[in-house]
Design a protein around this motif. Structure first.
Motif, PDB file in Angstrom:
ATOM      1  N   UNK A  30       0.819  -1.207   0.000  1.00  0.00           N
ATOM      2  CA  UNK A  30       0.000   0.000   0.000  1.00  0.00           C
ATOM      3  C   UNK A  30       0.854   1.260   0.000  1.00  0.00           C
ATOM      4  N   UNK A  31       1.870   1.272  -0.851  1.00  0.00           N
ATOM      5  CA  UNK A  31       2.705   2.464  -0.979  1.00  0.00           C
ATOM      6  C   UNK A  31       2.746   2.878  -2.446  1.00  0.00           C
ATOM      7  N   UNK A  32       3.156   4.099  -2.669  1.00  0.00           N
ATOM      8  CA  UNK A  32       3.205   4.608  -4.037  1.00  0.00           C
ATOM      9  C   UNK A  32       4.308   3.962  -4.865  1.00  0.00           C
ATOM     10  N   UNK A  33       5.164   3.169  -4.234  1.00  0.00           N
ATOM     11  CA  UNK A  33       6.178   2.453  -4.996  1.00  0.00           C
ATOM     12  C   UNK A  33       5.585   1.245  -5.715  1.00  0.00           C
ATOM     13  N   UNK A  34       4.364   0.853  -5.363  1.00  0.00           N
ATOM     14  CA  UNK A  34       3.660  -0.251  -6.009  1.00  0.00           C
ATOM     15  C   UNK A  34       2.800   0.336  -7.130  1.00  0.00           C
ATOM     16  N   UNK A  35       3.165   0.084  -8.366  1.00  0.00           N
ATOM     17  CA  UNK A  35       2.449   0.681  -9.508  1.00  0.00           C
ATOM     18  C   UNK A  35       0.992   0.241  -9.567  1.00  0.00           C
ATOM     19  N   UNK A  36       0.693  -0.960  -9.112  1.00  0.00           N
ATOM     20  CA  UNK A  36      -0.695  -1.433  -9.130  1.00  0.00           C
ATOM     21  C   UNK A  36      -1.544  -0.661  -8.118  1.00  0.00           C
ATOM     22  N   UNK A  37      -0.938  -0.328  -6.978  1.00  0.00           N
ATOM     23  CA  UNK A  37      -1.653   0.462  -5.976  1.00  0.00           C
ATOM     24  C   UNK A  37      -1.872   1.885  -6.497  1.00  0.00           C
ATOM     25  N   UNK A  38      -0.880   2.434  -7.192  1.00  0.00           N
ATOM     26  CA  UNK A  38      -1.050   3.762  -7.799  1.00  0.00           C
ATOM     27  C   UNK A  38      -2.178   3.751  -8.823  1.00  0.00           C
TER      28      UNK A  38
END
Length: 104
Positions: A30-38
């Protein structure tokens, strides 16, 4: 027999390391480093903007009902896509992904 025991021990010892590599921590998911979460957050933001516009244009209760139904469909689709992408990475997302939202 001893070789089998040693091989089994190696698998057990290596399992936690591979689980971290595949799953990652909750903070990483759940961080912005995860492109899928973005992508998920972007989809939700777009759905909220669309809902605001649709509600502003609504002339009667039926239009408002349709706008909310479309919003719910888009949110459900975004959640499904996020869960699917994460499952392909070996991460099972339970419940609803958490995203802080601004009031509309």
């Amino acid at each position: 027999m001893a070789a089998l025991a040693i091989a089994g021990l190696t698998i057990v010892v290596a399992a936690p390391a591979s689980a971290d590599r595949i799953g990652g921590s909750r903070a990483e998911i759940y961080s912005d480093s995860n492109s899928h979460y973005l992508d998920y957050k972007t989809d939700l933001s777009e759905a909220r903007r669309e809902l605001r516009k649709d509600l502003a244009r609504a002339d009667d209760p039926a239009d408002r009902i349709d706008a909310w139904a479309e919003y719910r469909r888009e949110v459900a689709d975004a959640r499904h896509d996020f869960r699917k992408e994460m499952a392909e990475r070996g991460v099972i997302v339970r419940g609803r992904p958490s995203v802080s939202v601004e009031p509309y």
